[in-house]
Design a protein around this motif. Structure first.
Motif, PDB file in Angstrom:
ATOM      1  N   GLU A 106       0.830  -1.205   0.000  1.00 40.52           N
ATOM      2  CA  GLU A 106       0.000   0.000   0.000  1.00 40.52           C
ATOM      3  C   GLU A 106       0.871   1.265   0.000  1.00 40.52           C
ATOM      4  O   GLU A 106       0.547   2.270  -0.648  1.00 40.52           O
ATOM      5  CB  GLU A 106      -0.911  -0.020   1.232  1.00 40.52           C
ATOM      6  CG  GLU A 106      -1.969   1.069   1.247  1.00 40.52           C
ATOM      7  CD  GLU A 106      -2.952   0.935   0.101  1.00 40.52           C
ATOM      8  OE1 GLU A 106      -3.480   1.976  -0.357  1.00 40.52           O
ATOM      9  OE2 GLU A 106      -3.191  -0.209  -0.372  1.00 40.52           O
ATOM     10  N   GLU A 107       1.977   1.196   0.725  1.00 36.90           N
ATOM     11  CA  GLU A 107       2.891   2.333   0.748  1.00 36.90           C
ATOM     12  C   GLU A 107       3.449   2.608  -0.652  1.00 36.90           C
ATOM     13  O   GLU A 107       3.514   3.772  -1.103  1.00 36.90           O
ATOM     14  CB  GLU A 107       4.048   2.035   1.723  1.00 36.90           C
ATOM     15  CG  GLU A 107       5.097   3.147   1.787  1.00 36.90           C
ATOM     16  CD  GLU A 107       6.331   2.717   2.566  1.00 36.90           C
ATOM     17  OE1 GLU A 107       7.083   3.591   3.031  1.00 36.90           O
ATOM     18  OE2 GLU A 107       6.567   1.492   2.693  1.00 36.90           O
ATOM     19  N   GLU A 108       3.836   1.564  -1.369  1.00 37.68           N
ATOM     20  CA  GLU A 108       4.362   1.738  -2.730  1.00 37.68           C
ATOM     21  C   GLU A 108       3.314   2.330  -3.659  1.00 37.68           C
ATOM     22  O   GLU A 108       3.630   3.168  -4.525  1.00 37.68           O
ATOM     23  CB  GLU A 108       4.844   0.382  -3.257  1.00 37.68           C
ATOM     24  CG  GLU A 108       6.083  -0.135  -2.550  1.00 37.68           C
ATOM     25  CD  GLU A 108       6.462  -1.520  -3.033  1.00 37.68           C
ATOM     26  OE1 GLU A 108       5.737  -2.049  -3.910  1.00 37.68           O
ATOM     27  OE2 GLU A 108       7.474  -2.084  -2.543  1.00 37.68           O
ATOM     28  N   GLU A 109       2.055   1.946  -3.521  1.00 31.33           N
ATOM     29  CA  GLU A 109       0.985   2.502  -4.361  1.00 31.33           C
ATOM     30  C   GLU A 109       0.798   3.991  -4.101  1.00 31.33           C
ATOM     31  O   GLU A 109       0.583   4.788  -5.037  1.00 31.33           O
ATOM     32  CB  GLU A 109      -0.316   1.744  -4.110  1.00 31.33           C
ATOM     33  CG  GLU A 109      -0.301   0.312  -4.616  1.00 31.33           C
ATOM     34  CD  GLU A 109      -1.610  -0.396  -4.359  1.00 31.33           C
ATOM     35  OE1 GLU A 109      -2.504   0.210  -3.707  1.00 31.33           O
ATOM     36  OE2 GLU A 109      -1.765  -1.566  -4.776  1.00 31.33           O
ATOM     37  N   ILE A 110       0.886   4.382  -2.810  1.00 30.53           N
ATOM     38  CA  ILE A 110       0.737   5.812  -2.480  1.00 30.53           C
ATOM     39  C   ILE A 110       1.899   6.616  -3.071  1.00 30.53           C
ATOM     40  O   ILE A 110       1.712   7.707  -3.650  1.00 30.53           O
ATOM     41  CB  ILE A 110       0.646   6.003  -0.959  1.00 30.53           C
ATOM     42  CG1 ILE A 110      -0.665   5.394  -0.430  1.00 30.53           C
ATOM     43  CG2 ILE A 110       0.739   7.478  -0.587  1.00 30.53           C
ATOM     44  CD1 ILE A 110      -0.775   5.403   1.085  1.00 30.53           C
ATOM     45  N   LYS A 147       1.396  14.146  -8.726  1.00 29.78           N
ATOM     46  CA  LYS A 147       1.965  15.269  -7.974  1.00 29.78           C
ATOM     47  C   LYS A 147       1.031  15.734  -6.848  1.00 29.78           C
ATOM     48  O   LYS A 147       0.990  16.920  -6.500  1.00 29.78           O
ATOM     49  CB  LYS A 147       2.309  16.457  -8.889  1.00 29.78           C
ATOM     50  CG  LYS A 147       3.227  16.113 -10.042  1.00 29.78           C
ATOM     51  CD  LYS A 147       4.562  15.577  -9.542  1.00 29.78           C
ATOM     52  CE  LYS A 147       5.487  15.278 -10.743  1.00 29.78           C
ATOM     53  NZ  LYS A 147       6.783  14.745 -10.289  1.00 29.78           N
ATOM     54  N   LYS A 148       0.258  14.812  -6.332  1.00 27.44           N
ATOM     55  CA  LYS A 148      -0.596  15.138  -5.194  1.00 27.44           C
ATOM     56  C   LYS A 148      -0.861  13.863  -4.397  1.00 27.44           C
ATOM     57  O   LYS A 148      -0.623  12.745  -4.869  1.00 27.44           O
ATOM     58  CB  LYS A 148      -1.908  15.730  -5.661  1.00 27.44           C
ATOM     59  CG  LYS A 148      -2.757  14.783  -6.478  1.00 27.44           C
ATOM     60  CD  LYS A 148      -4.094  15.438  -6.862  1.00 27.44           C
ATOM     61  CE  LYS A 148      -4.949  14.442  -7.667  1.00 27.44           C
ATOM     62  NZ  LYS A 148      -6.259  15.045  -8.014  1.00 27.44           N
ATOM     63  N   LEU A 149      -1.364  14.049  -3.186  1.00 28.22           N
ATOM     64  CA  LEU A 149      -1.645  12.912  -2.323  1.00 28.22           C
ATOM     65  C   LEU A 149      -3.013  12.328  -2.644  1.00 28.22           C
ATOM     66  O   LEU A 149      -3.936  13.066  -3.022  1.00 28.22           O
ATOM     67  CB  LEU A 149      -1.624  13.331  -0.846  1.00 28.22           C
ATOM     68  CG  LEU A 149      -0.280  13.817  -0.289  1.00 28.22           C
ATOM     69  CD1 LEU A 149      -0.451  14.369   1.121  1.00 28.22           C
ATOM     70  CD2 LEU A 149       0.740  12.670  -0.281  1.00 28.22           C
ATOM     71  N   PRO A 150      -3.170  11.025  -2.507  1.00 21.43           N
ATOM     72  CA  PRO A 150      -4.496  10.440  -2.649  1.00 21.43           C
ATOM     73  C   PRO A 150      -5.380  10.884  -1.489  1.00 21.43           C
ATOM     74  O   PRO A 150      -4.892  11.348  -0.453  1.00 21.43           O
ATOM     75  CB  PRO A 150      -4.238   8.949  -2.651  1.00 21.43           C
ATOM     76  CG  PRO A 150      -2.962   8.773  -1.909  1.00 21.43           C
ATOM     77  CD  PRO A 150      -2.155  10.009  -2.219  1.00 21.43           C
ATOM     78  N   LEU A 151      -6.675  10.714  -1.694  1.00 20.48           N
ATOM     79  CA  LEU A 151      -7.604  11.123  -0.652  1.00 20.48           C
ATOM     80  C   LEU A 151      -7.508  10.174   0.541  1.00 20.48           C
ATOM     81  O   LEU A 151      -7.441   8.945   0.378  1.00 20.48           O
ATOM     82  CB  LEU A 151      -9.035  11.117  -1.186  1.00 20.48           C
ATOM     83  CG  LEU A 151      -9.333  12.145  -2.296  1.00 20.48           C
ATOM     84  CD1 LEU A 151     -10.756  11.958  -2.810  1.00 20.48           C
ATOM     85  CD2 LEU A 151      -9.125  13.562  -1.783  1.00 20.48           C
ATOM     86  N   PRO A 152      -7.478  10.699   1.765  1.00 18.48           N
ATOM     87  CA  PRO A 152      -7.474   9.825   2.942  1.00 18.48           C
ATOM     88  C   PRO A 152      -8.853   9.180   3.121  1.00 18.48           C
ATOM     89  O   PRO A 152      -9.847   9.688   2.618  1.00 18.48           O
ATOM     90  CB  PRO A 152      -7.135  10.768   4.097  1.00 18.48           C
ATOM     91  CG  PRO A 152      -7.615  12.106   3.646  1.00 18.48           C
ATOM     92  CD  PRO A 152      -7.434  12.140   2.133  1.00 18.48           C
ATOM     93  N   GLN A 181      -7.188   1.939   6.747  1.00 24.02           N
ATOM     94  CA  GLN A 181      -7.290   3.388   6.934  1.00 24.02           C
ATOM     95  C   GLN A 181      -5.993   4.045   6.497  1.00 24.02           C
ATOM     96  O   GLN A 181      -4.910   3.546   6.820  1.00 24.02           O
ATOM     97  CB  GLN A 181      -7.566   3.730   8.407  1.00 24.02           C
ATOM     98  CG  GLN A 181      -8.941   3.314   8.908  1.00 24.02           C
ATOM     99  CD  GLN A 181      -9.128   3.614  10.387  1.00 24.02           C
ATOM    100  OE1 GLN A 181      -8.147   3.896  11.091  1.00 24.02           O
ATOM    101  NE2 GLN A 181     -10.368   3.579  10.857  1.00 24.02           N
ATOM    102  N   VAL A 182      -6.141   5.180   5.738  1.00 22.57           N
ATOM    103  CA  VAL A 182      -4.982   5.954   5.292  1.00 22.57           C
ATOM    104  C   VAL A 182      -5.194   7.406   5.702  1.00 22.57           C
ATOM    105  O   VAL A 182      -6.262   7.969   5.461  1.00 22.57           O
ATOM    106  CB  VAL A 182      -4.780   5.861   3.762  1.00 22.57           C
ATOM    107  CG1 VAL A 182      -3.570   6.686   3.348  1.00 22.57           C
ATOM    108  CG2 VAL A 182      -4.628   4.425   3.313  1.00 22.57           C
TER     109      VAL A 182
END
Length: 420
Positions: free
Chosen positions: A45-49, A57-62, A69-70
Motif C-alpha cells: 500500500e505504501e508503494e501505491e501511495i 503530484k498530489k496525495l491520494p484522498l485519505p 485506513q490511510v
C-alpha cells in the motif's frame, strides 16, 4: 509408589511441559508470521501511495478502504521523517467498534513538503485465526496427553505383568518348602534375564539353607554328646569315694561350667533356627493358660527369694509356636527372678491387646545393648542371650516387643498386632 505410577506421572508431567512450551512458541511464531504478512501488505500500500504521488503530484484522498485506513499529516520542516511498523488500533466506522490493528508510519516528500503517511490495517481476522489455531493446539495437546495416559495405564501395565509375577513369587518364596520359582519366557529380554537370575538366586539360597540346617543339626548332636559324657563321668566320679571341701568345690565349678555350656549351646542353636525360620508349627494359642502354668512352675523360685507375684490374667491368644512361647515367657520370668532383690515383686498382666511382665530390681535402666547377644552384667550367671532370644522371637512373628522403666521398675510388653 509403584514404578509404573512413577513413570506415568513423570512421563505425563514432562509431556505436558513440553507441549505447553511448544504451544507457546507456536503461538508467538504464528503471531510473527501473520504480522509479517500484514507488514508486507502495508508495504504494498505504501508503494501505491508513493507511485500515485509521483504520477499525479498530489496525495491520494485519505479514508477507509476495505479494512484499511490511510491518513496524511504535514510535518514541520524541522521534523525528520520516520518509518516504523507498530501494533495499534483500527476504528471500524461502519460498525462503530475498535479493533486491533497493525500500522505503518512513514514519510513522503511532495512539492517541497514532507508528509507523515499512516496506514492501518485491521488485525481482527488475524487474531481470530490465531485464537482458532491456539484452540486446535490445546485440543490436540489434550488428546495427546489422554492417549499417553491410556497407553501408560493399560498397555504398559500389561508389559509389566511378568515383573509383578516374579515379585509375587519371590514374596511367597519359602525356604522350608524348597520349591522352584516358575516363570514363563516372554518377549522382553530384560525380564527373561531377571527370571533366570531370580531362579538361580533361589536355588543358591535353598542350597545354603540346606547346608546351614545340616550344620545346625550336626552341631546340636555333636555338642550335646560330649557334654552328656562329661556329666556322666562326673556323676561316676562322685560315686567312687569321698572328697574334701576343696575337691567338692572344684567339682561344683565343673558342673556349673558344663551346665552353662549346655544352656549356651541350646540358646545359640535356638537363635540360629529362629533366624533361619526353622520354626515349629504355629497356631492360635491361649497365652493366659501358659502364663498360669509358668506362674506355678516358678512358684518355688519366688518363695525362695521371698518375691510377691501379682497376677491379672485375662483371656489372650496369639499366633505362636507353643515351644517358642514357653521359651519367651520363661526367659522373661527367669530374668525377673534373677535380677530382683530379696522381698521384691513380680507382676504379670494380660489382656486382649498385650501381655505385660514387670518386676522390681536394680535401678539401672536397660538400653539397646542389653538386647544384644552375650551382653550381661558382670555378676550375672546367665548366658546373655535371654532378651536377645525374646526380641528375635517377637521379630519373627511380627509382634511389637517393648521395654520401659516406670517408677524404678522394669516393664516388658508384648503387643498383639491386631491392637496396633
Amino acid at each position: 509408589m509403584k514404578l509404573s505410577s512413577r513413570y506415568n506421572r513423570v512421563n505425563l508431567v514432562i509431556s505436558l511441559l513440553v507441549l505447553l512450551l511448544t504451544g507457546i512458541i507456536y503461538y508467538f511464531l504464528i503471531h510473527l508470521i501473520l504480522n509479517a504478512k500484514l507488514d508486507k501488505d502495508l508495504e504494498v500500500e505504501e508503494e501505491e501511495i508513493i507511485r500515485y504521488a509521483a504520477i499525479y503530484k498530489k496525495l491520494p484522498l485519505p479514508g477507509n478502504y476495505l479494512d484499511q485506513q490511510v491518513s496524511f499529516k504535514e510535518l514541520h520542516p524541522a521534523d525528520t521523517g520516520i518509518r516504523e511498523f507498530k501494533n495499534t488500533v483500527y476504528k471500524n466506522e461502519p460498525e462503530h467498534v475498535v479493533e486491533p490493528g497493525r500500522g505503518l508510519v512513514t514519510s513522503l516528500d511532495l512539492n517541497g513538503k514532507t508528509y507523515e503517511v499512516t496506514i492501518i490495517k485491521s488485525r481482527l481476522e488475524s487474531e481470530g485465526l490465531v485464537r482458532m489455531i491456539l484452540l486446535i493446539t490445546l485440543a490436540v495437546t489434550g488428546l495427546l496427553l489422554f492417549t499417553l495416559f491410556v497407553i501408560n495405564r493399560f498397555i504398559l501395565s500389561q508389559l509389566w505383568k511378568p515383573f509383578y509375577a516374579v515379585l509375587d513369587q519371590m514374596k511367597s518364596f519359602n525356604l522350608v518348602k524348597s520349591h522352584q520359582l516358575q516363570f514363563k519366557k516372554g518377549e522382553v529380554d530384560e525380564f527373561d534375564e531377571l527370571f533366570d537370575s531370580a531362579n538361580l538366586m533361589a536355588l543358591r539360597v535353598q542350597q545354603d539353607y540346606k547346608e546351614l540346617k545340616n550344620f545346625t543339626d550336626s552341631a546340636a548332636h555333636e555338642m550335646m554328646t560330649p557334654l552328656a559324657i562329661i556329666r556322666s563321668k562326673l556323676d561316676t566320679l562322685l560315686q567312687t569315694g569321698e572328697f574334701n571341701d576343696k575337691q567338692y568345690g572344684l567339682l561344683d565349678d565343673v558342673y556349673r561350667a558344663i551346665n552353662r555350656t549346655s544352656r549356651l549351646n541350646q540358646s545359640l542353636l535356638l537363635l540360629t533356627k529362629i533366624e533361619n525360620k526353622q520354626l515349629p508349627e504355629s497356631k492360635i494359642y491361649p497365652m493366659h493358660d501358659l502364663l498360669q502354668e509358668k506362674a506355678r512352675q516358678f512358684e518355688e523360685l519366688f518363695e525362695k527369694k521371698n518375691l510377691r507375684l501379682d497376677l491379672d490374667i485375662n483371656p489372650t491368644s496369639l499366633v505362636m509356636s507353643r515351644y517358642l512361647a514357653d521359651i519367651f515367657f520363661n526367659n522373661l520370668l527367669s530374668n525377673a527372678v534373677r535380677h530382683n532383690y530379696q522381698g521384691g515383686r513380680v507382676w504379670v498382666k494380660s489382656s486382649g491387646d498385650f501381655i505385660l511382665i514387670g518386676n522390681t530390681g536394680r535401678s539401672e535402666e536397660l538400653d539397646e545393648k542389653h538386647f544384644q547377644r552375650f551382653y550381661k552384667a558382670a555378676d550375672s550367671e546367665g548366658t546373655g542371650l535371654g532378651l536377645a532370644i525374646c526380641l528375635e522371637i517377637s521379630v519373627q512373628y511380627g509382634y511389637k516387643f517393648t521395654y520401659e522403666m516406670i517408677d524404678g521398675n522394669h516393664t516388658f510388653k508384648l503387643f498383639n498386632p491386631a491392637s496396633l
